[in-house]
Design an enzyme around this catalytic site. Sequence first.
Site, PDB file in Angstrom:
ATOM      1  N   GLU A   9       1.119  -1.561  -0.020  1.00  0.00           N
ATOM      2  CA  GLU A   9      -0.225   0.054  -0.138  1.00  0.00           C
ATOM      3  C   GLU A   9       0.930   1.316  -0.428  1.00  0.00           C
ATOM      4  O   GLU A   9       0.129   2.001  -0.404  1.00  0.00           O
ATOM      5  CB  GLU A   9      -1.430  -0.059   1.284  1.00  0.00           C
ATOM      6  CG  GLU A   9      -2.360  -0.790   1.224  1.00  0.00           C
ATOM      7  CD  GLU A   9      -3.565  -1.090   2.059  1.00  0.00           C
ATOM      8  OE1 GLU A   9      -2.312  -0.557   3.412  1.00  0.00           O
ATOM      9  OE2 GLU A   9      -4.232  -1.539   1.968  1.00  0.00           O
TER      10      GLU A   9
ATOM     11  N   GLN B 262       5.099  -4.032   2.768  1.00  0.00           N
ATOM     12  CA  GLN B 262       5.096  -5.419   2.908  1.00  0.00           C
ATOM     13  C   GLN B 262       4.744  -6.363   1.489  1.00  0.00           C
ATOM     14  O   GLN B 262       4.238  -5.735   0.564  1.00  0.00           O
ATOM     15  CB  GLN B 262       3.544  -5.970   3.285  1.00  0.00           C
ATOM     16  CG  GLN B 262       1.777  -5.370   2.258  1.00  0.00           C
ATOM     17  CD  GLN B 262       0.680  -5.935   3.491  1.00  0.00           C
ATOM     18  OE1 GLN B 262       0.055  -5.253   3.399  1.00  0.00           O
ATOM     19  NE2 GLN B 262       0.523  -7.218   3.311  1.00  0.00           N
TER      20      GLN B 262
END
Lengths: 772, 772
Positions: B487, B596
């Site tokens: 993100e 991530q």
Amino acid sequence: MQRLFKNINEWKIIQDEIEIKENRLAESIMSIGNGYMGMRGNYEEYYSKDSHRGSYIAGIWYPDKTRVGWWKNGYPEYFGKVPNSVNFIGIDIYINGKQLDLAKFKIKSFYRELDMKNGVLSRKFTVDVDGYEIEASVTRFLSIVTKELGTIKYDIKALNFSGEVMFVPYLDSNVKNEDSNYEENFWVNLESNSNENYGNIVCRTKENIFNTEIFTVCAAMGIKSSKKPKEVTFKNKEYYSSNTIVLDIEKDETVGIEKYVAITTTRDYNENELIEVANKILVNEISKGYETILKEQCNAWNKRWESADINIRGNQFAQQGIRYNLFQLFSTYYGDDARLNIGPKGFTGEKYGGATYWDTEAYCLSLYLATTNKEIGKNLLTYRHNQLQQAKDNAKQLGLSGALYPMVTFNGVECHNEWEITFEEIHRNASMVYAIYNYTTYNSDNSYIKEKGIDIIVEVARFWESRVHYSPRKEMYMIHGVTGPNEYENNVNNNWYTNYMAKWCLEYACENIEMLKIECPEAIDRNHVTIEESSNWLNIAQKMYLPYDKDLDIFVQHDTYLDKEFIKVNELSKENLPLNQNWSWDKILRSCFIKQADVLQGIYYFSERFSKEQIKKNFDFYEMYTVHESSLSACIYSIIASKVDNLDKAYELYSRAARLDLDNYNNDTEDGLHITSMSGAWLCIVHGFAGMKVLGNKLHFEPKLPNNLQGYSFNINYRDTTLNIEVDEELVNIKNTGDKSVEINLYGQDYNLEDKIQVSLYKISNNAESNA
Amino acid sequence: MQRLFKNINEWKIIQDEIEIKENRLAESIMSIGNGYMGMRGNYEEYYSKDSHRGSYIAGIWYPDKTRVGWWKNGYPEYFGKVPNSVNFIGIDIYINGKQLDLAKFKIKSFYRELDMKNGVLSRKFTVDVDGYEIEASVTRFLSIVTKELGTIKYDIKALNFSGEVMFVPYLDSNVKNEDSNYEENFWVNLESNSNENYGNIVCRTKENIFNTEIFTVCAAMGIKSSKKPKEVTFKNKEYYSSNTIVLDIEKDETVGIEKYVAITTTRDYNENELIEVANKILVNEISKGYETILKEQCNAWNKRWESADINIRGNQFAQQGIRYNLFQLFSTYYGDDARLNIGPKGFTGEKYGGATYWDTEAYCLSLYLATTNKEIGKNLLTYRHNQLQQAKDNAKQLGLSGALYPMVTFNGVECHNEWEITFEEIHRNASMVYAIYNYTTYNSDNSYIKEKGIDIIVEVARFWESRVHYSPRKEMYMIHGVTGPNEYENNVNNNWYTNYMAKWCLEYACENIEMLKIECPEAIDRNHVTIEESSNWLNIAQKMYLPYDKDLDIFVQHDTYLDKEFIKVNELSKENLPLNQNWSWDKILRSCFIKQADVLQGIYYFSERFSKEQIKKNFDFYEMYTVHESSLSACIYSIIASKVDNLDKAYELYSRAARLDLDNYNNDTEDGLHITSMSGAWLCIVHGFAGMKVLGNKLHFEPKLPNNLQGYSFNINYRDTTLNIEVDEELVNIKNTGDKSVEINLYGQDYNLEDKIQVSLYKISNNAESNA
């Protein structure tokens, strides 16, 4: 397209019958303003059906809270908004005790006109109020002579009865913004007072958690009746002050009142002086009398038209359109106050919050430079210079150097909070510099750069320097993560327009540094510019990556734009349009459709740098995919279409620009007028049809005439003289009406213009294609 | 890293001294829950310094209004939130009239422990209350036997005085969410009652403009004193109900109360039954007595540990970490209620609103499949099937076909409103299908697919079909405008992970269609899948564009990722980290830094499809740029590191995953625990160190042992039997503790496991590089 008012008049907007269903649209169109304040075309008297009441005061704003992006640093926490302010036009009317309400009673005739020549809005209507037939005449204007003043004359004639008419002129601050995020009232009432023929209200914007500036507004009204009232009472309570004036009326008699309102604010005075100053204005204006101040108003507007009017022959739609635009634009801003700017919806609605956008620099400045005096253009530049510190803070908050001007602002602080706009639509920064370039070249005057402009030019260059990155793979400087002028895409890489403008800003900074080294070294020292710094700017500019496609021979909007699925706008079925009302944001973002000029915005700014063939290729390509759902789009495309001799398209897009609101092209004028884009119609004619541009310190013209027009003419102020340009089907006449000669270039030929020149109009040859 | 509690115990979280400064962090860590409700580790008695009081009830939520993106269609209008609910632990204490407040009086000793083995939180402290020295012992638990029940035992011993102790047990619904956008209270009080030794409150979530479901909650308390009170009074008012119990106390005597609370809600009962049901529970539980229900609690928790515990040898930090994760995860969800799911912060804080994310399918399901019974896994799948219609509505709202599962939800409707997440982070949809695949292959059971799963598989395939577009230039299908799992970038084109998963979903749909043609044609008919449709899915899958870089021989995160400026995480100076607290969102978005696993998430899901060398190249590249600022990141990297024999790195990342909250790695545990990521530590051991995966209908193991451990062992439920896997420095033992033999594969060798097998541990050879 939805043309509400079909009776076309070149100087007036005429409404022939009452509009219930599209009342909001009518209210937007009938807006008036005087640069200090403005309002939608609401009725004075009570109206029970749908209406959007709105009065706005320039420079007064409120930070409406919203919360989003909570874990993302650098987000502004509020949307700044112009609060709907005191309703000061209100006059409730009772005929023999029955309240007049145009939504309720039978209307026998209705006429309303916005007289653009004189800046006056008036109504005349006949209505049967439960058996009592009256003819009402109502006139209203906001004075451009005494900015604090608004005046209403409300007359009633009894057509079939005798009895009494009760007038209840009032001030009402219990008003909200429809777009308030949480139905909050933005005002606190400080006091309200009333007396016979007098009332006032003082309100202050609410304290808020963002600690932004608080404003206090005083509205004071004075009332004059046409005859001695039978009875006068007065009332005041929180947020409200009124008089109740009962006048006897005989059949065929006309009675009425005049309501004078003065609005004062803490932008100009201390809070404790507001009532006193407002009262003084009222006393003075009432003593002059209604007829005198109306005459002053007309004279002042006529004077504005003398220098700014554009005359169009053979097309009343086009004529009305351009005048409407100039009228509304000047009603919003006429440059008297360097603390103010031009809101995208001016004083005509809530949307876009009345704040300042890049529209001013990109679209409006050219018009003010050419149609008003030099100081007004300078005021627009000064506005941004005054906010340089906030722009530096803004850049710093993002971890960048230099200055990033806000996308939306009231006081220089960014007050719009969508990251894809505030963080990414950074091309706006370049327009701040372009405005300085525009002012400087138009006036051939470096003084502003020396005094102030260079501070902005340097800080913007520093911003770009910190915002680019070097891609070792491509061996070029890139700008990732931007939103171009086409807001139908977000967060793209290497938007051609942004990269091109950044490159130009860096080069222009270096040019000016060179100039100042000789002419004003102090300006360089003041900004601590070193040789290393400016040579790095040049280095970045030279290695700036500008996406280009060899096959199509066009500049590419951004890195992956050409990977999209391509559908032409004219292949879309109608129910898709406008996309922003029919498609999800997701679908819009992924589509090839362009909201407004993007690559073409750059070509417009620097058209002299591209060949006609290059411009044509880019125009033909991007035009196919452009939906013009920004009010700022059509004008740029029209100008480029003129440039590539596609005059039918240029005219079509001009019509759209000029009559965007009158014909409700984007189906959203009910929310308010597209004020900043109104300069676009002027640009279409002056920069487009007439091809005006300053190049090499000379004013160039390249006049052309679309088929749908028989001719056009306009005046411009240029370097201490006034030029009149007149184009008809055969000839181009350029007159110097001042007493200073100027160098101009017409169709590539240089002239030293002392009196006038006349040449044949350029005709498009047959082999120039037309896409129309 | 910030380890608050330094006294490490393998079964307990121990706090040795009071924590004033980091009280919120301590409160998060000391959270307890029982799947039905939960709470932060607040004190029962009054505490005057900083604290974040929070109790939450599963499945009860409120749509907190926010407004943004006002002209963009398809935006959800609210953020769904779990409201902070009735404070039912409260017991004010007065010693001879002085109110006990640990922030105020001198504390002579303080001890608190969270006993994970038994599911009990207890405190013991000695404090001088204005001269009166007391020793207090407080025990609290939320029953996993009777879900509605919470119990507190509060005892006080007088150390240096005789006098009286006043206990004021109360219920308080006048609670707010700190993250409420507009400081709103989400509750309306319906009634509150009190009686001697009894009190109740009934509250209802407020009506709201979004017309979402309204919930009513009843809290009822029953009080038992250790001795006959000197005086009992009771009080109730809006939002509040209490008893005041005065007990005489002699020096060295211990007196106290037991507070039993039952919470009932309209999720299970009619509103008018709530008090009655709660009272019935109270009567029943009080009659059992404190010691009995405490014993039930211990037994029930011990039983959970029997099947789920992981034993780690030679490293108490690692041991405590994994148990803490399992404890908090099971406290949040144990699968009894298919209407519920696992919120990223469970019942330990407000952030992420307690809603359902893709975390469940991507990170948690594997753990529940292996450590609990089959029904619990199925319940998690059923939760999504129950919400299929809302997912279809969601896709439709975006102008797309099929179903798009929400990014954040309570009831199936999207309730997060950032476009870059809700519209673009569509990879989540693939994890819904992956979860079905995971369940099906783990259990070797197609029945769920036939009954329900295929409906989701088909609608997700339809979604991808409508979401791709064909690029004639590249002759491939593309997916533009997405946000990958990383993100820290938004709105990218052709995110490798998303494209890869979409391709897989389409292929998997076709595979299942083929299977169902034979085994369950009704399931195909029910979903109206035609041959044309499924063959188009295959066609798209075959031509799906998957960005790949030849020079680096890696899969490219998205189209222009490699154009970025590359800086390695270990080249960043410390003050930059975590980026999300130190950098602007703009700077993060443009950077190369990865929040991530993105490409690696796909490699984790389908590691069998890539060679070890391929995996290593991708791991080595992306690991350099990954900041692991999502709690979901470290575990995936650890698993991949195990796979490529980089065991030091695997252990380092395991530690981060396992002790994320205990050691406050991301500096945000004060907001609540990272519940869904807690399964990550389990994944690191089972999928990572032990290399467990079902392939070709066989359970594979590839056990390895990091240097920092001496061994580990764990149980898994697998196809009607239980396996125990034990790894030490030399050997791998796998025991089948059930009576059904299973086919497994260990280090590439097939076994029919009836009893047990033992083989030598695989040792990393010297030429396997380590990056550590």
